[in-house]
Motif scaffolding. Structure first.
Motif, mmCIF file in Angstrom:
data_model
loop_
_atom_site.group_PDB
_atom_site.id
_atom_site.type_symbol
_atom_site.label_atom_id
_atom_site.label_comp_id
_atom_site.label_asym_id
_atom_site.label_seq_id
_atom_site.Cartn_x
_atom_site.Cartn_y
_atom_site.Cartn_z
ATOM 1 N N ASP A 140 1.072 -1.053 -0.335
ATOM 2 C CA ASP A 140 0.361 0.148 0.286
ATOM 3 C C ASP A 140 0.881 1.222 -0.351
ATOM 4 N N GLN A 141 1.371 1.742 0.670
ATOM 5 C CA GLN A 141 2.017 2.723 0.865
ATOM 6 C C GLN A 141 3.917 2.869 0.516
ATOM 7 N N LYS A 142 3.748 2.053 0.730
ATOM 8 C CA LYS A 142 5.476 1.216 0.128
ATOM 9 C C LYS A 142 5.133 0.538 -0.909
ATOM 10 N N PHE A 143 4.127 0.711 -1.843
ATOM 11 C CA PHE A 143 4.428 -0.204 -3.094
ATOM 12 C C PHE A 143 4.820 -0.001 -3.977
ATOM 13 N N HIS A 144 5.611 1.419 -4.024
ATOM 14 C CA HIS A 144 6.716 1.611 -4.862
ATOM 15 C C HIS A 144 8.376 0.679 -4.974
ATOM 16 N N VAL A 145 7.977 0.358 -3.468
ATOM 17 C CA VAL A 145 9.222 -0.770 -3.065
ATOM 18 C C VAL A 145 8.829 -1.864 -3.824
ATOM 19 N N THR A 146 7.998 -2.785 -3.889
ATOM 20 C CA THR A 146 7.510 -3.558 -4.500
ATOM 21 C C THR A 146 7.569 -3.344 -5.808
ATOM 22 N N LEU A 147 7.616 -2.222 -6.553
ATOM 23 C CA LEU A 147 7.160 -3.028 -7.732
ATOM 24 C C LEU A 147 8.607 -2.531 -8.628
ATOM 25 N N LEU A 148 9.400 -1.170 -7.292
ATOM 26 C CA LEU A 148 10.788 -1.349 -8.593
ATOM 27 C C LEU A 148 11.760 -2.184 -7.785
ATOM 28 N N THR A 149 11.646 -2.818 -7.091
ATOM 29 C CA THR A 149 12.714 -3.667 -6.396
ATOM 30 C C THR A 149 13.220 -4.934 -7.957
ATOM 31 N N VAL A 150 13.028 -4.992 -8.226
ATOM 32 C CA VAL A 150 13.014 -6.218 -9.300
ATOM 33 C C VAL A 150 13.624 -5.457 -10.600
ATOM 34 N N PRO A 151 12.798 -4.584 -11.258
ATOM 35 C CA PRO A 151 13.606 -3.617 -12.311
ATOM 36 C C PRO A 151 15.049 -3.707 -12.184
ATOM 37 N N THR A 152 15.129 -2.247 -10.253
ATOM 38 C CA THR A 152 16.146 -1.809 -9.884
ATOM 39 C C THR A 152 17.706 -2.668 -9.936
ATOM 40 N N VAL A 153 16.784 -4.068 -9.651
ATOM 41 C CA VAL A 153 18.247 -4.820 -9.762
ATOM 42 C C VAL A 153 18.544 -5.659 -10.979
ATOM 43 N N SER A 154 17.732 -5.955 -11.627
ATOM 44 C CA SER A 154 17.929 -6.350 -12.655
ATOM 45 C C SER A 154 18.191 -5.383 -14.153
ATOM 46 N N ALA A 155 18.430 -3.684 -13.548
ATOM 47 C CA ALA A 155 18.917 -2.469 -14.451
ATOM 48 C C ALA A 155 20.082 -2.622 -14.004
ATOM 49 N N PHE A 156 20.278 -2.879 -12.640
ATOM 50 C CA PHE A 156 21.547 -2.543 -11.993
ATOM 51 C C PHE A 156 22.833 -3.858 -12.447
ATOM 52 N N ALA A 157 21.603 -5.014 -12.680
ATOM 53 C CA ALA A 157 22.763 -6.134 -12.971
ATOM 54 C C ALA A 157 23.693 -6.187 -14.690
ATOM 55 N N PHE A 158 22.049 -5.866 -15.586
ATOM 56 C CA PHE A 158 22.720 -5.851 -17.008
ATOM 57 C C PHE A 158 21.968 -4.290 -17.704
ATOM 58 N N VAL A 159 22.227 -3.737 -16.576
ATOM 59 C CA VAL A 159 22.437 -1.830 -17.595
ATOM 60 C C VAL A 159 23.535 -0.984 -16.719
ATOM 61 N N ILE A 160 23.483 -1.135 -15.681
ATOM 62 C CA ILE A 160 23.784 0.258 -14.815
ATOM 63 C C ILE A 160 25.418 -0.352 -14.605
ATOM 64 N N LEU A 161 25.745 -1.802 -13.998
ATOM 65 C CA LEU A 161 27.242 -2.062 -13.736
ATOM 66 C C LEU A 161 27.475 -2.584 -15.494
ATOM 67 N N PRO A 162 27.352 -3.096 -16.784
ATOM 68 C CA PRO A 162 27.970 -3.217 -17.007
ATOM 69 C C PRO A 162 27.927 -1.403 -17.815
ATOM 70 N N ILE A 163 27.581 -0.303 -18.117
ATOM 71 C CA ILE A 163 27.541 0.652 -18.052
ATOM 72 C C ILE A 163 29.139 1.063 -17.700
ATOM 73 N N ILE A 164 28.785 1.096 -16.711
ATOM 74 C CA ILE A 164 30.372 1.756 -15.757
ATOM 75 C C ILE A 164 31.380 1.037 -15.268
ATOM 76 N N PHE A 165 30.847 -0.160 -15.360
ATOM 77 C CA PHE A 165 32.976 -1.027 -16.539
ATOM 78 C C PHE A 165 33.223 -0.268 -17.493
ATOM 79 N N MET A 166 32.325 -0.164 -18.467
ATOM 80 C CA MET A 166 32.298 -0.139 -20.204
ATOM 81 C C MET A 166 32.754 1.642 -19.924
ATOM 82 N N VAL A 167 32.842 1.961 -18.739
ATOM 83 C CA VAL A 167 32.785 3.131 -19.786
ATOM 84 C C VAL A 167 34.291 3.321 -18.365
ATOM 85 N N LEU A 168 34.621 2.349 -17.115
ATOM 86 C CA LEU A 168 35.902 2.380 -17.236
ATOM 87 C C LEU A 168 37.342 1.854 -18.084
ATOM 88 N N ILE A 169 36.844 1.360 -19.092
ATOM 89 C CA ILE A 169 37.322 0.413 -19.652
ATOM 90 C C ILE A 169 38.064 1.698 -20.820
#
Lengths: 497, 289
Positions: A191-220
């Motif tokens: 209810d009040q914290k429904f956004h946490v429920t909704l965004l947890t899975v997308p955030t985790v997958s975005a970290f794994a497949f988008v953010i982490l790779p981008i940081i890695f490649m920028v550093l490369i």
């Protein structure tokens, strides 16, 4: 000058005027941008300061259990009747420590050098053979370090939330209320914290497949991870801005390739966007003209060509247009040409060919997407033009085109960015060929992105590929920013009508 | 555009103009359909090879289609077809769910740093996707998912979910008063999502499902990087591309055409049936800006 005259201008004037105004205001906007950046920085510093102050205040004000949770996560919650929550926090702490000891630290400690020990051989007396001793692997060190840093930041966030939760529960008890139970907490997640429920899975997958790779490649892009430095055999290390310098002026071949390909990419993006846009709109107008029958049939014919997967139609085109392809054979049989036309093997002709084939791909798409918007053009505009005796050509250039430019500027810029990164058409049609000896691993029709792909997959020059990627990102971001600034927002739409 | 003399009567002018347009449309239709017709023609061609010194095939046969499903040693077409179908169905479900969750949260819920997170998403979307392919490959390898179909589903779904702006824009247009009325009746935000917002967003759900279903059929880049030489787990796009490589093209060109026809037919029918939703999705996002 701003208000009264503008109403008498025609839409094209207005559009040009707005572009001009935008260019005039660039310095001001840049200054504003820096100011905003400074504001964000200041805000960030303030929030850090607040957090630290809060951190101290809660320590002073809290009871022994809250104080203890600065050391052991979850103990405060557990003491304040939130056993399950406390155990979860404790689990996080145990997990984080275990992760760092067993896995993270061995990589993180090498982050400054990216590893020093290469794989080497050792004589094994007992077995009478040489054995390989595993050395460091720069690539894994960098990848896992970035991953560990992200995980540590997450753990840090949970650490703060643990203290806050303990303090909050303590306050509840002090006021004589019951701290929330685990069941209530779970309910709040829906209810009040429904956004946490909704965004947890997308955030985790975005970290794994988008953010982490981008940081890695920028550093490369700041390392020398090229085909001569492939771990584990050869380690790579930090080189600062060397790749950028090579790309822009230092290395004659690479900088020449970069500048030529950038030029061609812009030319390509411009022509690909506008030919499709204008001819697509003309097609839509023709199909929707009053008195034209079988509208549905015409539309379906053209939509069919969008629906056929691009890799099929483009690969087919590349075979059709080859030196011995059917088009050349047909033209020779009719007797129009003696020698095959080098549609895809002559640099200049190939550039024209890809733009024309792209029209085949793109015109129906524009037709499909703009039909609806074209229908919305106020009929009065056309009526008055007809009364003034304007022919169809004049009507198109004076009314339809300016109106469409006005309404679809964001779409047009998205298309431009899309064409700037148009991998499929180029790679499937010409693969960037014909190759050029003046270029570094690129052909004459290569765009920056297909060059990036070739450097990554064929050459394994990851550092250059990343540098190009960053450049492409900058260009895309600038255009997106322009689109955002120049696009008529909903409130200015009335101005036109 | 057809220019006509001003002296002619109105009716004649329109007729001439329309005649010109019909002529133009017919020519264009022929140009646009010819390559596709050629594809179908080649798929029935009896003789092997891609290049001849004549245009029309000398003989016709159905063997190319049969060979695709029987000669599976080198190129396992049926298996690739199933791979692609499975990946497409899973991606479709997962990516629609993810996208709806994200866009609902950003559109209807208010929470701290909502705008910041949205802007970060926007910026991330501007990096060229395959700049990160190699990193994604190594991450997948680290968790033991490289060269698997699961990895394709994960990567496609996450990539698709970054395009939440269109769906968010759609949710923004659903009146908030509906939510408020339901909340007065004691519905939680979870109830509102499932019982009110979702049923009202059919067009955007179909658009998302359609685009994410089609993506695995047409993507070529990611599969070729992630699958490397694992032939068994190829999807159709990469598999068909391999058929046209220099050493295979003579034997496999006509079969490539047959295979392409088999892929193109369902995708085309699906797209034509759903084009209304597609247009709504694209223009809805593009013109709102």
């Amino acid at each position: 000058m701003k208000t009264t005259e503008q109403f008498t201008w025609n839409p094209l004037h207005k559009f040009v005027w707005r572009v001009w105004q935008f260019i005039l205001h660039i310095p001001e906007k840049v200054a504003k941008g820096f100011k905003a950046l400074g504001g964000i920085l200041l805000q960030f510093i303030c929030s850090v300061r607040d957090a630290v102050v809060n951190f101290g205040r809660m320590f002073v004000d809290g009871d022994i259990w809250t104080k203890l949770s600065y050391l052991i996560m979850g103990i405060g919650c557990a003491a304040h009747k939130q056993i399950v929550k406390g155990l979860l926090y404790l689990g996080v702490q145990v997990g984080a420590v275990w992760y760092m000891i067993s896995f993270g630290w061995q990589y993180l400690k090498h982050i400054t050098t990216l590893g020093t020990a290469t794989k080497y051989q050792v004589w094994d007396e007992a077995a009478q053979i040489y054995r390989y001793v595993q050395g460091d692997n720069s690539m894994l060190i960098l990848l896992y370090s970035v991953m560990s840093i992200i995980l540590l930041l997450v753990a840090l966030g949970l650490y703060f939330s643990n203290i806050k939760a303990s303090y909050k529960a303590e306050l509840c008890i002090r006021e004589g209320k019951k701290p929330s139970t685990i069941i209530e907490d779970c309910k709040a997640l829906f209810d009040q914290k429904f956004h946490v429920t909704l965004l947890t899975v997308p955030t985790v997958s975005a970290f794994a497949f988008v953010i982490l790779p981008i940081i890695f490649m920028v550093l490369i892009a700041f390392t020398n991870y090229d085909k001569n430095h492939q771990p584990p055999g050869n380690l790579f290390t930090w080189v600062g801005f060397e790749n950028f310098a090579n790309m822009i002026w230092n290395d004659p071949v690479k900088s020449k390739t970069f500048s030529s390909l950038t030029g061609w990419t812009f030319i390509w993006a411009f022509f690909a966007t506008f030919t499709n846009y204008i001819f697509g709109m003309l097609l839509a107008i023709m199909i929707n003209k009053q008195g034209i029958k079988l509208k549905k049939l015409w539309r379906t014919i053209f939509v069919t060509t969008i629906a056929v997967p691009q890799f099929v139609s483009l690969l087919l085109m590349s075979k059709l247009l080859g030196d011995q392809g059917s088009v050349n054979v047909l033209l020779q049989q009719i007797g129009w040409i003696d020698k095959p036309i080098q549609f895809l093997t002559n640099g200049t002709i190939a550039k024209v060919t890809v733009i024309i084939v792209n029209m085949w791909v793109g015109i129906p798409y524009t037709m499909l997407t703009t039909t609806g918007i074209l229908m919305n053009i106020p009929k009065e505009l056309y009526e008055s033009a007809r009364i003034d005796g304007a022919g169809p050509f004049k009507t198109f250039t004076r009314i339809t085109l300016p109106y469409m430019l006005f309404v679809t500027t964001p779409y047009l810029i998205t298309q431009f960015i899309g064409n700037f990164n148009n991998f499929n058409v180029i790679y499937l049609l010409t693969q960037g060929n014909p190759l050029s000896l003046d270029y570094y691993q690129a052909g004459q029709t290569d765009l920056l992105v297909t060059w990036l792909y070739k450097l990554t997959v064929n050459q394994q020059d990851y550092n250059f590929a990343s540098t190009i990627g960053i450049m492409v990102f900058i260009v895309s971001a600038v255009f997106a920013l322009i689109s955002y600034n120049i696009s008529p927002s909903a409130k200015r739409e009335e101005e036109f009508q | 555009m057809k220019k006509t003399k001003k002296t002619g009567s109105m009716k004649l002018r329109t007729r001439l103009a329309n005649g010109g347009i019909y002529a133009l449309l017919t020519t264009m239709s022929i140009i646009w359909l010819l390559p596709l017709a050629w594809l179908v023609l080649m798929s029935f061609k009896a003789e092997k090879g891609a290049w001849h010194d004549y245009v029309m095939p000398k003989g016709y046969t159905f063997d190319n289609y049969i060979a695709l499903f029987t000669e599976t040693d080198l190129f396992n077409y049926p298996r690739w077809f199933m791979n692609t179908l499975i990946v497409a169905i899973c991606t479709c479900i997962l990516s629609t769910l993810l996208l709806l969750m994200i866009s609902y949260a950003f559109s209807r819920l208010r929470f701290p740093s909502r705008r910041k997170i949205m802007n970060v998403g926007l910026i991330l979307g501007m990096f060229p996707g395959f700049m990160t392919m190699i990193a994604v490959y190594h991450i997948l390898k680290a968790v033991g998912l490289d060269q698997s179909l699961v990895s394709l589903v994960l990567v496609y779904s996450t990539g698709g979910a970054l395009n939440y702006f269109i769906a968010k824009g759609f949710f923004d247009t659903i009146p908030k008063s509906l939510d408020e009325a339901a909340m007065l009746d004691g519905a939680t935000k979870n109830d509102i999502f499932w019982k009110i917002t979702l049923p009202l967003s059919k067009p955007i759900v179909i658009y998302t499902a359609l685009t994410s279903f089609i993506a695995p059929w047409v993507d070529f880049i990611f599969v070729s990087v992630i699958m490397k030489d694992n032939y068994q787990n190829y999807t159709l796009a990469v598999g068909l591309y391999r058929m046209l490589e220099r050493e295979n093209i003579f034997e496999w060109f006509t079969r490539f055409c047959a295979g392409a026809v088999i892929v193109a037919i369902p995708i085309t029918i699906l797209f034509i049936k759903m084009q209304k939703y597609y247009v709504e999705g694209v223009t809805g996002g593009a013109t709102k800006g």
